[in-house]
Scaffold this active site. Structure first.
Site, PDB file in Angstrom:
ATOM      1  N   SER A  96     -12.407 -21.483 -24.649  1.00  0.00           N
ATOM      2  CA  SER A  96     -12.356 -20.142 -24.075  1.00  0.00           C
ATOM      3  C   SER A  96     -12.608 -19.026 -25.072  1.00  0.00           C
ATOM      4  O   SER A  96     -13.058 -17.953 -24.685  1.00  0.00           O
ATOM      5  CB  SER A  96     -11.010 -19.926 -23.385  1.00  0.00           C
ATOM      6  N   HIS A 151     -13.939 -22.828 -18.049  1.00  0.00           N
ATOM      7  CA  HIS A 151     -15.114 -21.990 -18.344  1.00  0.00           C
ATOM      8  C   HIS A 151     -16.429 -22.709 -18.091  1.00  0.00           C
ATOM      9  O   HIS A 151     -17.482 -22.234 -18.490  1.00  0.00           O
ATOM     10  CB  HIS A 151     -15.044 -21.480 -19.780  1.00  0.00           C
ATOM     11  N   LYS A 184     -12.150 -17.684 -12.601  1.00  0.00           N
ATOM     12  CA  LYS A 184     -13.286 -17.321 -13.450  1.00  0.00           C
ATOM     13  C   LYS A 184     -14.559 -17.299 -12.608  1.00  0.00           C
ATOM     14  O   LYS A 184     -14.723 -16.383 -11.826  1.00  0.00           O
ATOM     15  CB  LYS A 184     -13.304 -18.235 -14.662  1.00  0.00           C
TER      16      LYS A 184
HETATM   17  C1  LIG Z   1      -8.038 -18.958 -18.041  1.00  0.00           C
HETATM   18  C2  LIG Z   1      -7.675 -20.326 -18.429  1.00  0.00           C
HETATM   19  C3  LIG Z   1      -6.609 -20.984 -17.832  1.00  0.00           C
HETATM   20  C4  LIG Z   1      -5.680 -20.271 -16.873  1.00  0.00           C
HETATM   21  O1  LIG Z   1      -6.274 -20.048 -15.646  1.00  0.00           O
HETATM   22  P1  LIG Z   1      -5.687 -18.895 -14.689  1.00  0.00           P
HETATM   23  O2  LIG Z   1      -6.177 -19.311 -13.355  1.00  0.00           O
HETATM   24  O3  LIG Z   1      -6.263 -17.618 -15.163  1.00  0.00           O
HETATM   25  O4  LIG Z   1      -4.202 -18.958 -14.812  1.00  0.00           O
HETATM   26  C5  LIG Z   1      -6.364 -22.289 -18.168  1.00  0.00           C
HETATM   27  N1  LIG Z   1      -7.139 -22.923 -19.082  1.00  0.00           N
HETATM   28  C6  LIG Z   1      -8.160 -22.312 -19.696  1.00  0.00           C
HETATM   29  C7  LIG Z   1      -8.971 -23.064 -20.694  1.00  0.00           C
HETATM   30  C8  LIG Z   1      -8.450 -20.997 -19.407  1.00  0.00           C
HETATM   31  O5  LIG Z   1      -9.442 -20.376 -20.042  1.00  0.00           O
END
Ligand SMILES: *Cc1c(COP(=O)(O)O)cnc(C)c1O
Length: 382
Positions: free
Chosen positions: A182, A210, A241
């Site tokens: 990320s 991602h 995302k």
């Molecule tokens: C954003 C993210 C999460 C958390 O997801 P949310 O739905 O925003 O709580 C978990 N793992 C990774 C690698 C992330 O980038």
């Protein structure tokens, strides 16, 4: 007693204090940030621009009328609504797994899965750059944790051999990694990791946060791109995302999913996501997997190619080092009309504060060109 004001001052002194900035517009390509005004948004994970999708907005409105605004309770208490089950069937079919389970967020997914499947006699081996939710999940489990340097297969292999030597029959060994990291935007060497974990009969939890929506056939993720879906024991991800909404998911065998329904505390003791949200996520998945999704991916990957010839994802870090220098660079860009956030410890290791640029299909090609110019100017000044 510790004084919170002192603690805040200490954060301030180290360039680590964080503030919320008010946004006076929806999340989209161009945003209105209080105190700054209009700027181009290069900070969000809305990679396909779906937060503002007219089609999904229509879906959400319709489903609100049909299902109401809330779910009322945990799915084990009030009965589980058809929309949640349909979403999970759709996900499982898409990912080629036996079953799927959805959670209120990606964070809740990670912190639910790891303590549900691992306990104090088990072993969890994580990449050093794993997301906070995965680290917290591993900590909560009470399992013995080992961290390997980022994407270092030799160290991973050593940890696996060590854990296999220690583990009694019946104990679990779980490897945890992300498909796209990320804060660095690079990818895990998934095929090699899958081979290594299979050699010692370990499980693999892969966080596709991602990658889902961006990579692989129908945007199914890195495991799908590499034909490894059937060998990744738990494929998790988020709808917050590329899918433009919110919520988390995991795809796995029927038995693992049933175990999660029985043990994952963030699933059991948390109310079900609003039914209208679940139903809209189903439509978002259809969109992502269909022709419109393919067109958005083409557009996004064109943008990524304009920005860098070696793009592996929609995330581009520019490591600056010191916290204050990264904040200054971000401020300079903001004054020129570009929101590019500075990312600091503990989100990234100490001494690697950076600008984190994310691109979206919602950008225009000229946005990418103007960002490149502004960035070059800012970095030559800093
Ligand atoms: C954003 C993210 C999460 C958390 O997801 P949310 O739905 O925003 O709580 C978990 N793992 C990774 C690698 C992330 O980038």
């Amino acid at each position: 007693m510790r004084d919170p004001d002192e603690e805040l001052k200490a954060l301030e002194a180290r360039g680590l204090r964080r503030h919320l900035r008010r946004l006076n517009s929806p999340q989209q390509r161009e945003i209105d940030l209080e105190g700054t005004g209009q700027c181009l948004n290069f900070s969000s994970n809305d990679y396909l621009g779906l937060t503002a999708s007219p089609r999904l907005k229509r879906s959400f409105k319709e489903y609100l009328e049909t299902y109401g605004v809330g779910s009322g309770a945990s799915r084990l208490v009030c009965g589980t609504m058809d929309v949640h089950l349909e979403l999970e069937e759709k996900l499982a079919a898409l990912k080629g797994s036996e079953a799927a389970l959805t959670f209120a967020s990606g964070f809740a997914t990670a912190t639910g899965i790891l303590p549900a499947l691992c306990g104090k006699d088990d072993f969890i081996i994580l990449d050093k750059l794993c997301h906070a939710s995965l680290i917290d999940g591993a900590r909560l489990s009470g399992a013995t944790m080992r961290i390997y340097p980022h994407n270092d297969l030799e160290k991973l292999s050593n940890h696996l051999a060590w854990a296999r030597g220690k583990a009694a029959p019946g104990n679990r060994i779980m490897v945890v990694t992300e498909s796209v990291f990320s804060m660095d935007g690079d990818r895990a060497p998934l095929a090699e990791i899958v081979d290594l974990k299979d050699e010692v009969d370990a499980l693999l939890l892969l966080d596709e946060a991602h990658a889902f929506g961006l990579i692989g056939p129908e945007g199914r993720g890195l495991a799908a791109e590499q034909g490894l879906e059937s060998r990744v024991d738990l494929q998790m991800g988020t709808f917050s995302k590329a899918a433009g909404l919110s919520g988390g998911y995991v795809c796995a065998s029927r038995d693992l999913v049933d175990l999660l329904i029985n043990r994952a505390r963030s699933f059991i003791y948390s109310s079900a996501p609003a039914p209208a949200l679940a139903a809209t996520i189903s439509d978002a998945i259809d969109l992502i997997a269909g022709d419109d999704g393919a067109a958005l991916r083409t557009r996004l990957w064109n943008h990524l190619g304009m920005f860098s010839e070696t793009a592996e994802s929609a995330i581009f870090p520019h490591v600056i080092g010191e916290n204050d220098a990264a904040l200054d660079a971000s401020d300079t860009l903001l004054k020129s009309g570009f929101l590019v956030p500075a990312i600091r410890y503990p989100t990234v290791p100490r001494g690697t504060a950076r600008l984190r640029i994310t691109l979206s299909a919602s950008h225009l090609p000229e946005d990418i060109a103007s960002l490149k110019n502004a960035l070059a100017l800012c970095l030559s000044d800093c």
